[in-house]
Scaffold this active site. Structure first.
Site, PDB file in Angstrom:
ATOM      1  N   ARG A   1      -2.674   6.867   0.815  1.00 57.60           N
ATOM      2  CA  ARG A   1      -3.092   8.174   1.679  1.00 57.60           C
ATOM      3  C   ARG A   1      -2.092   8.770   2.629  1.00 57.60           C
ATOM      4  O   ARG A   1      -2.452   9.882   3.179  1.00 57.60           O
ATOM      5  CB  ARG A   1      -4.583   7.968   2.201  1.00 57.60           C
ATOM      6  CG  ARG A   1      -5.619   8.080   1.448  1.00 57.60           C
ATOM      7  CD  ARG A   1      -7.050   7.351   2.072  1.00 57.60           C
ATOM      8  NE  ARG A   1      -6.616   5.997   2.582  1.00 57.60           N
ATOM      9  CZ  ARG A   1      -7.543   5.225   3.150  1.00 57.60           C
ATOM     10  NH1 ARG A   1      -8.633   5.740   3.436  1.00 57.60           N
ATOM     11  NH2 ARG A   1      -7.193   3.933   3.548  1.00 57.60           N
TER      12      ARG A   1
ATOM     13  N   ASP B   1      -6.601  -1.641  -7.356  1.00 60.23           N
ATOM     14  CA  ASP B   1      -7.306  -2.272  -6.226  1.00 60.23           C
ATOM     15  C   ASP B   1      -7.669  -3.840  -6.583  1.00 60.23           C
ATOM     16  O   ASP B   1      -7.872  -3.929  -7.884  1.00 60.23           O
ATOM     17  CB  ASP B   1      -8.597  -1.689  -5.862  1.00 60.23           C
ATOM     18  CG  ASP B   1      -9.009  -2.071  -4.448  1.00 60.23           C
ATOM     19  OD1 ASP B   1      -8.383  -1.378  -3.654  1.00 60.23           O
ATOM     20  OD2 ASP B   1      -9.616  -2.690  -4.236  1.00 60.23           O
TER      21      ASP B   1
ATOM     22  N   ARG C   1      -5.956  12.627  -5.236  1.00 53.54           N
ATOM     23  CA  ARG C   1      -6.989  12.073  -4.734  1.00 53.54           C
ATOM     24  C   ARG C   1      -8.508  13.091  -4.503  1.00 53.54           C
ATOM     25  O   ARG C   1      -9.451  13.021  -4.866  1.00 53.54           O
ATOM     26  CB  ARG C   1      -6.965  11.140  -3.760  1.00 53.54           C
ATOM     27  CG  ARG C   1      -8.107  10.508  -2.981  1.00 53.54           C
ATOM     28  CD  ARG C   1      -8.572   9.183  -3.860  1.00 53.54           C
ATOM     29  NE  ARG C   1      -9.505   8.560  -3.006  1.00 53.54           N
ATOM     30  CZ  ARG C   1     -10.940   9.017  -2.976  1.00 53.54           C
ATOM     31  NH1 ARG C   1     -11.324   9.927  -3.809  1.00 53.54           N
ATOM     32  NH2 ARG C   1     -11.628   8.324  -2.336  1.00 53.54           N
TER      33      ARG C   1
ATOM     34  N   TYR D   1     -15.167 -10.553  -0.331  1.00 49.46           N
ATOM     35  CA  TYR D   1     -15.772  -9.227  -0.523  1.00 49.46           C
ATOM     36  C   TYR D   1     -17.122  -9.032  -1.381  1.00 49.46           C
ATOM     37  O   TYR D   1     -18.060  -8.794  -1.144  1.00 49.46           O
ATOM     38  CB  TYR D   1     -14.863  -8.286  -1.348  1.00 49.46           C
ATOM     39  CG  TYR D   1     -13.881  -7.703  -0.378  1.00 49.46           C
ATOM     40  CD1 TYR D   1     -14.178  -6.673   0.543  1.00 49.46           C
ATOM     41  CD2 TYR D   1     -12.366  -8.077  -0.251  1.00 49.46           C
ATOM     42  CE1 TYR D   1     -13.391  -6.218   1.320  1.00 49.46           C
ATOM     43  CE2 TYR D   1     -11.532  -7.600   0.720  1.00 49.46           C
ATOM     44  CZ  TYR D   1     -11.892  -6.541   1.421  1.00 49.46           C
ATOM     45  OH  TYR D   1     -11.136  -6.168   2.258  1.00 49.46           O
TER      46      TYR D   1
ATOM     47  N   ARG E   1       1.021  -1.270  -0.102  1.00 50.14           N
ATOM     48  CA  ARG E   1      -0.035  -0.184   0.005  1.00 50.14           C
ATOM     49  C   ARG E   1       0.778   1.164  -0.112  1.00 50.14           C
ATOM     50  O   ARG E   1       0.399   2.242   0.362  1.00 50.14           O
ATOM     51  CB  ARG E   1      -1.102  -0.192   1.087  1.00 50.14           C
ATOM     52  CG  ARG E   1      -1.904  -1.061   1.198  1.00 50.14           C
ATOM     53  CD  ARG E   1      -3.251  -0.750   0.168  1.00 50.14           C
ATOM     54  NE  ARG E   1      -4.295  -1.580   0.391  1.00 50.14           N
ATOM     55  CZ  ARG E   1      -5.452  -1.221   0.888  1.00 50.14           C
ATOM     56  NH1 ARG E   1      -5.480   0.093   1.151  1.00 50.14           N
ATOM     57  NH2 ARG E   1      -6.183  -1.846   0.844  1.00 50.14           N
TER      58      ARG E   1
HETATM   59  O1  CP3 Z   1       0.177  -1.377  -2.471  1.00 47.77           O
HETATM   60  C1  CP3 Z   1      -0.135  -0.314  -3.421  1.00 47.77           C
HETATM   61  O2  CP3 Z   1       0.331   0.817  -3.074  1.00 47.77           O
HETATM   62  C2  CP3 Z   1      -0.916  -0.596  -4.431  1.00 47.77           C
HETATM   63  C3  CP3 Z   1      -2.455  -0.024  -4.460  1.00 47.77           C
HETATM   64  C4  CP3 Z   1      -3.506  -1.107  -3.560  1.00 47.77           C
HETATM   65  C5  CP3 Z   1      -4.512  -0.323  -3.222  1.00 47.77           C
HETATM   66  N1  CP3 Z   1      -5.095  -1.367  -2.786  1.00 47.77           N
HETATM   67  C6  CP3 Z   1      -4.859   0.871  -3.222  1.00 47.77           C
HETATM   68  C7  CP3 Z   1      -5.906   1.478  -2.370  1.00 47.77           C
HETATM   69  C8  CP3 Z   1      -3.273  -2.344  -3.238  1.00 47.77           C
HETATM   70  C9  CP3 Z   1      -2.198  -3.442  -3.612  1.00 47.77           C
HETATM   71  C10 CP3 Z   1      -4.534  -2.775  -2.992  1.00 47.77           C
HETATM   72  C11 CP3 Z   1      -4.903  -3.974  -2.565  1.00 47.77           C
HETATM   73  C12 CP3 Z   1      -6.097  -4.117  -1.717  1.00 47.77           C
HETATM   74  N2  CP3 Z   1      -7.358  -3.548  -1.621  1.00 47.77           N
HETATM   75  C13 CP3 Z   1      -6.225  -5.425  -0.762  1.00 47.77           C
HETATM   76  C14 CP3 Z   1      -5.298  -6.427  -0.510  1.00 47.77           C
HETATM   77  C15 CP3 Z   1      -4.244  -5.699   0.316  1.00 47.77           C
HETATM   78  C16 CP3 Z   1      -4.815  -5.423   1.873  1.00 47.77           C
HETATM   79  O3  CP3 Z   1      -4.443  -4.369   2.371  1.00 47.77           O
HETATM   80  O4  CP3 Z   1      -5.152  -6.338   2.752  1.00 47.77           O
HETATM   81  C17 CP3 Z   1      -7.500  -5.184  -0.286  1.00 47.77           C
HETATM   82  C18 CP3 Z   1      -8.225  -6.140   0.827  1.00 47.77           C
HETATM   83  C19 CP3 Z   1      -8.253  -4.156  -0.980  1.00 47.77           C
HETATM   84  C20 CP3 Z   1      -9.725  -3.718  -0.680  1.00 47.77           C
HETATM   85  C21 CP3 Z   1      -9.808  -2.244  -0.356  1.00 47.77           C
HETATM   86  N3  CP3 Z   1      -9.376  -1.220  -1.233  1.00 47.77           N
HETATM   87  C22 CP3 Z   1      -9.980  -1.847   1.124  1.00 47.77           C
HETATM   88  C23 CP3 Z   1     -10.372  -2.943   2.163  1.00 47.77           C
HETATM   89  C24 CP3 Z   1      -9.912  -0.393   0.901  1.00 47.77           C
HETATM   90  C25 CP3 Z   1     -10.318   0.339   1.874  1.00 47.77           C
HETATM   91  C26 CP3 Z   1      -9.536   0.529   3.008  1.00 47.77           C
HETATM   92  C27 CP3 Z   1      -8.941   1.635   3.474  1.00 47.77           C
HETATM   93  O5  CP3 Z   1      -7.477   1.776   3.423  1.00 47.77           O
HETATM   94  O6  CP3 Z   1      -9.473   2.604   3.432  1.00 47.77           O
HETATM   95  C28 CP3 Z   1      -9.492  -0.121  -0.141  1.00 47.77           C
HETATM   96  C29 CP3 Z   1      -9.357   1.299  -0.745  1.00 47.77           C
HETATM   97  C30 CP3 Z   1      -7.993   1.537  -1.416  1.00 47.77           C
HETATM   98  N4  CP3 Z   1      -7.371   0.853  -2.128  1.00 47.77           N
HETATM   99  C31 CP3 Z   1      -7.214   2.881  -1.283  1.00 47.77           C
HETATM  100  C32 CP3 Z   1      -6.069   2.754  -1.586  1.00 47.77           C
HETATM  101  C33 CP3 Z   1      -4.972   3.860  -1.896  1.00 47.77           C
HETATM  102  C34 CP3 Z   1      -7.872   4.071  -0.271  1.00 47.77           C
HETATM  103  C35 CP3 Z   1      -8.909   4.657  -1.225  1.00 47.77           C
HETATM  104  C36 CP3 Z   1      -8.808   6.200  -1.136  1.00 47.77           C
HETATM  105  O7  CP3 Z   1      -7.653   6.670  -1.699  1.00 47.77           O
HETATM  106  O8  CP3 Z   1      -9.642   6.786  -0.752  1.00 47.77           O
END
Ligand code: CP3
Length: 359
Positions: free
Chosen positions: A31, A76, A40, A153, A27
């Site tokens: 943010r 994502d 964003r 999910y 990640r």
């Molecule tokens: O690693 C990286 O930087 C690449 C980008 C990436 C994102 N999501 C961007 C993201 C990756 C590899 C993911 C994977 C992802 N997404 C997973 C597996 C990894 C993990 O963390 O367990 C999962 C379960 C998701 C599903 C997901 N997407 C969730 C649960 C959330 C919300 C959680 C949160 O942090 O708010 C997201 C949103 C998300 N995916 C964001 C980002 C940068 C935040 C969204 C935003 O900018 O508002």
């Protein structure tokens, strides 16, 4: 062959000699970076995923700002269910939500058969563009959710503490669960192959909710399908990383899944994981992400403990045990990367004269 200026990450994935331990952060494009929040602020999350220029921009931010040894494409895991026809919304503070979760045969039948070329072309375009803009500075990692984590999910509709709905499905209607998992397995394998073709130098399979399963159910509903995904894409030389969060109870079997690297969370010592996994595969991990809340001196000591726990030799990729949290100070992430770059040299054989003697 592509010329990479820094291929430490790829060499470590293949357990080849490295001068120091490579590091990237799950990640890392997110943010906690003000530069990410600035992009964003003007774009919603899915628009960012679907606009290659924006995805490439935020993918490269942590390479410039934090100094990581690999980039991971901004996207994502939920783009697969979205492409299959599920309506996805991202809510601040609540995370992703599907308003019509998959619970019945009928719901499952409505899921579209997808191919990456047709339905997820924007990710492939983002990968090609990012590769071009990186111009060989560091490798680029592609990724997908594992079939099991995608299923959670799709059936829950959002994150969950108990996973009641998906557990109901696997216990009351396992045939339907397997039917959807098969569909997802084909989609994930095709998607990862296409990412590699578009230029990804490695791919990671995120199985964030693998640890919600009992040791036996993990084999039946998670690992079995990851084995299939990997055997479908294995013809490629690019390393495959499998990250089954929470699965310290099945390290040995997991190591046989065909992946080059197993990612582990912080609830198991690297020494123990290495002992169980043996020399078969490389290991990625595993600093507790909340350590980054502490002062730099403390972060350095904890990072050193992780390096010491893995010990000397090749095959370690430093990472957090899960994604970086949005309220971490970027300076702390940068400090961690600097410490690992400096302190890990002692764990590798950098003395040219001893190398010569060994030959
Ligand atoms: O690693 C990286 O930087 C690449 C980008 C990436 C994102 N999501 C961007 C993201 C990756 C590899 C993911 C994977 C992802 N997404 C997973 C597996 C990894 C993990 O963390 O367990 C999962 C379960 C998701 C599903 C997901 N997407 C969730 C649960 C959330 C919300 C959680 C949160 O942090 O708010 C997201 C949103 C998300 N995916 C964001 C980002 C940068 C935040 C969204 C935003 O900018 O508002």
């Amino acid at each position: 062959m592509e010329q990479l200026q820094n291929d430490l990450f790829l060499r470590a994935c293949k357990k080849q000699p490295v001068e120091r331990t490579p590091i990237w952060i799950m990640r890392q494009a997110g943010r906690y970076l003000p530069e990410y929040r600035a992009v964003r602020a003007n774009n919603d999350f899915l628009t960012m995923c679907k606009t290659p220029e924006l995805a490439a921009e935020v993918t490269i931010q942590p390479v410039d700002l934090i100094g990581v040894d690999a980039a991971i494409i901004f996207s994502d895991i939920l783009v697969i269910p979205e492409a299959m026809g599920m309506h996805l919304e991202m809510f601040d503070g609540k995370g992703p939500v599907f308003d019509h979760p998959i619970r019945t045969e009928k719901d499952a039948e409505n899921l579209k058969q997808i191919t990456a070329q047709e339905n997820l072309k924007y990710v492939l375009d983002a990968i090609s563009l990012t590769k071009k803009e990186l111009s060989g500075r560091v490798p680029l990692i592609g990724f997908s959710g594992a079939p099991w984590t995608l299923l959670t999910y799709m059936v829950e509709g959002h994150g969950s503490k108990t996973f009641s709905n998906v557990k109901k499905l696997i216990y009351n209607n396992p045939e339907l669960a397997h039917k959807i998992l098969n569909k997802l397995t084909n989609a994930v394998a095709d998607y990862l192959s296409a990412q590699i073709e578009a230029g990804a130098n490695a791919v990671q399979i995120f199985d964030t909710w693998a640890g919600m399963l009992s040791p036996r159910d993990y084999l039946v509903f998670a690992l079995k399908y990851v084995n299939q995904v990997i055997s479908k894409i294995k013809r490629n030389d690019e390393p495959i990383i499998y990250f089954p969060k929470g699965v310290h109870y099945r390290m040995r079997t997991t190591a046989d899944c065909g992946a080059d690297v197993i990612g582990i969370d912080w609830t198991i010592d690297l020494a123990k994981a290495r002992d169980k996994i043996g020399n078969k595969v490389a290991i990625q991990g595993n600093l507790d992400p909340t350590v980054l809340y502490a002062e730099p001196g403390f972060i350095r000591r904890e990072a050193k403990k992780v390096l010491q726990s893995y010990g000397e030799g090749n095959g370690h990729i430093f990472n957090l045990g899960h994604g970086i949290l949005p309220d971490i100070k970027p300076e702390h992430a940068k400090a961690l990367v600097d410490f690992v770059k400096e302190d890990s040299q002692a764990f590798h054989d950098n003395d040219v004269s001893t190398k010569v003697i060994k030959i």
